[in-house]
Design a protein around this motif. Sequence first.
Motif, PDB file in Angstrom:
ATOM      1  N   ARG A 170     -17.311 -15.352 -16.055  1.00 18.13           N
ATOM      2  CA  ARG A 170     -17.532 -16.290 -17.160  1.00 18.13           C
ATOM      3  C   ARG A 170     -16.379 -16.239 -18.149  1.00 18.13           C
ATOM      4  N   LEU A 171     -15.962 -17.423 -18.599  1.00 15.89           N
ATOM      5  CA  LEU A 171     -15.026 -17.547 -19.708  1.00 15.89           C
ATOM      6  C   LEU A 171     -15.767 -18.210 -20.856  1.00 15.89           C
ATOM      7  N   GLU A 172     -15.863 -17.519 -21.984  1.00 13.58           N
ATOM      8  CA  GLU A 172     -16.651 -18.015 -23.109  1.00 13.58           C
ATOM      9  C   GLU A 172     -15.761 -18.189 -24.327  1.00 13.58           C
ATOM     10  N   SER A 180     -13.697 -14.837 -24.669  1.00 11.24           N
ATOM     11  CA  SER A 180     -14.256 -13.620 -24.086  1.00 11.24           C
ATOM     12  C   SER A 180     -14.371 -13.825 -22.575  1.00 11.24           C
ATOM     13  N   LEU A 181     -13.854 -12.861 -21.828  1.00 12.60           N
ATOM     14  CA  LEU A 181     -13.908 -12.934 -20.369  1.00 12.60           C
ATOM     15  C   LEU A 181     -14.837 -11.860 -19.828  1.00 12.60           C
ATOM     16  N   GLN A 187     -18.853  -6.938 -16.115  1.00  8.87           N
ATOM     17  CA  GLN A 187     -17.971  -6.111 -16.935  1.00  8.87           C
ATOM     18  C   GLN A 187     -17.278  -6.947 -18.006  1.00  8.87           C
ATOM     19  N   ASN A 188     -17.227  -6.403 -19.219  1.00  5.54           N
ATOM     20  CA  ASN A 188     -16.511  -7.056 -20.313  1.00  5.54           C
ATOM     21  C   ASN A 188     -15.010  -6.861 -20.099  1.00  5.54           C
ATOM     22  N   LEU A 189     -14.284  -7.951 -19.921  1.00  9.54           N
ATOM     23  CA  LEU A 189     -12.858  -7.874 -19.614  1.00  9.54           C
ATOM     24  C   LEU A 189     -11.976  -8.044 -20.840  1.00  9.54           C
ATOM     25  N   GLY A 190     -12.575  -8.262 -22.008  1.00  4.61           N
ATOM     26  CA  GLY A 190     -11.799  -8.314 -23.237  1.00  4.61           C
ATOM     27  C   GLY A 190     -11.823  -9.669 -23.920  1.00  4.61           C
ATOM     28  N   ARG A 191     -11.207  -9.677 -25.121  1.00  5.37           N
ATOM     29  CA  ARG A 191     -11.076 -10.907 -25.909  1.00  5.37           C
ATOM     30  C   ARG A 191      -9.607 -11.304 -25.984  1.00  5.37           C
ATOM     31  N   PRO A 215     -19.639 -22.642 -12.072  1.00  5.63           N
ATOM     32  CA  PRO A 215     -18.229 -22.342 -12.311  1.00  5.63           C
ATOM     33  C   PRO A 215     -18.061 -21.443 -13.537  1.00  5.63           C
ATOM     34  N   PRO A 216     -17.118 -20.492 -13.508  1.00  3.59           N
ATOM     35  CA  PRO A 216     -16.920 -19.591 -14.652  1.00  3.59           C
ATOM     36  C   PRO A 216     -16.541 -20.310 -15.942  1.00  3.59           C
ATOM     37  N   LEU A 217     -15.833 -21.437 -15.825  1.00  8.39           N
ATOM     38  CA  LEU A 217     -15.433 -22.189 -17.013  1.00  8.39           C
ATOM     39  C   LEU A 217     -16.354 -23.383 -17.179  1.00  8.39           C
TER      40      LEU A 217
END
Length: 394
Positions: A170-172, A180-181, A187-191, A215-217
């Motif tokens: 997910r891309l938020e 935020s990915l 897993q939190n991949l960071g900001r 889709p993630p986006l």
Amino acid sequence: MTITTINYKLLPFCLCKSDPSIDTTTMSNVATKVAVVGGGISGAVCASTLAKNGISVTLFESARGPGGRMSQRREISEDGKELLFDHGAPFFSASNSDVLRLVHEWESKGLVEEWKENCGSFDCISKKFLDIEQEAPNKKYVGIPGMNSICKALCNETGVESKFGVSIGRLECLDDEKWSLTGLDGQNLGRFSGVVVSDKGIASPRFTDVTGRPPPLDLSLTPELALKLQDIPVSPCFALMLAFSEPLSSISVKGFSFKNSEILSWSHCDSSKPGRSTASERWVLHSTANYARGIIAQTGLQKPSSATLTKVAEELFQEFQSIGLNIPRPFFMKAHRWGSAFPTASIAREQKCLWDRKKRLAICGDFCVSPNVEGAILSGLAAASKLTEMLSCL
């Protein structure tokens, strides 16, 4: 295709990594962290260009290594021999001045070299080679020792942190103008202050058809971009990797297209390229799009089974044998499916990438400019230019 030359003069950035007074160990803590999703040539060029302009980059690639369609396949034969194949893009050419500047830089580093073998076409009706080029209008470049060498080098440059085997779930877009990915495993991949997506599948309805997941986006975040990204037409293809004990002396060229074949479209001798092992003669064949669509219609979009790939390999090889060039049985034969790697449309020819300034989101790839390596490079440069200009003002 004529591609307009654009000079991507990137703006100076407030924290210049070439300045010896700057402690580069703190770069990961600055506000200008950018995530690049996808490690093909477009994403790798974008990440490298951003890093050279002082922007901290984290690149995420779901595969084990970079390259995308420029990846190199490693196989082991039954007798334990290592076999390497450029099973996607066999080579690339360039005419745009910005791309040529990069290519010459890669040449100086030993990452690329000209492939000087002649190519042509073969008519399956007359059983004759045609249009054998004596001097191609543009040089044919290949990566050394594999097509993926360029992406490998770009993804390992200072300022680029590459994470392979990481799929984006997910891309938020957050309220504080950050992204935020999240990984597919949660897993939190960071900001990040900006995002570049170089994989069209991450925002495509086709993603759901293949994986069963959304889709993630979420394209509702960018309605204008969503319209352009809907249903980009692609040309599927099966690649066949072959290894022979002896050279195929009946073939007079090292790369050729097929005329009047419903099954095969292109073939090239991979072992004839500079920097490759010549312990065996290795060929890569590509199917026609119609043949691939027929197989996919029968088996679906999911990853093809071993039985399907074995059947495809045999059918492609039988067509290769049938052209009448006395081709022996190889000691290694394996098929691979490229489901959507070859786009057949250009959705941002003038802009070179899709860009949402407010969201700090760029989408790049060969599907934006032209469906080839040069188009992908140009699109990656354009995305880097957009983000660099935006983030230098922060």
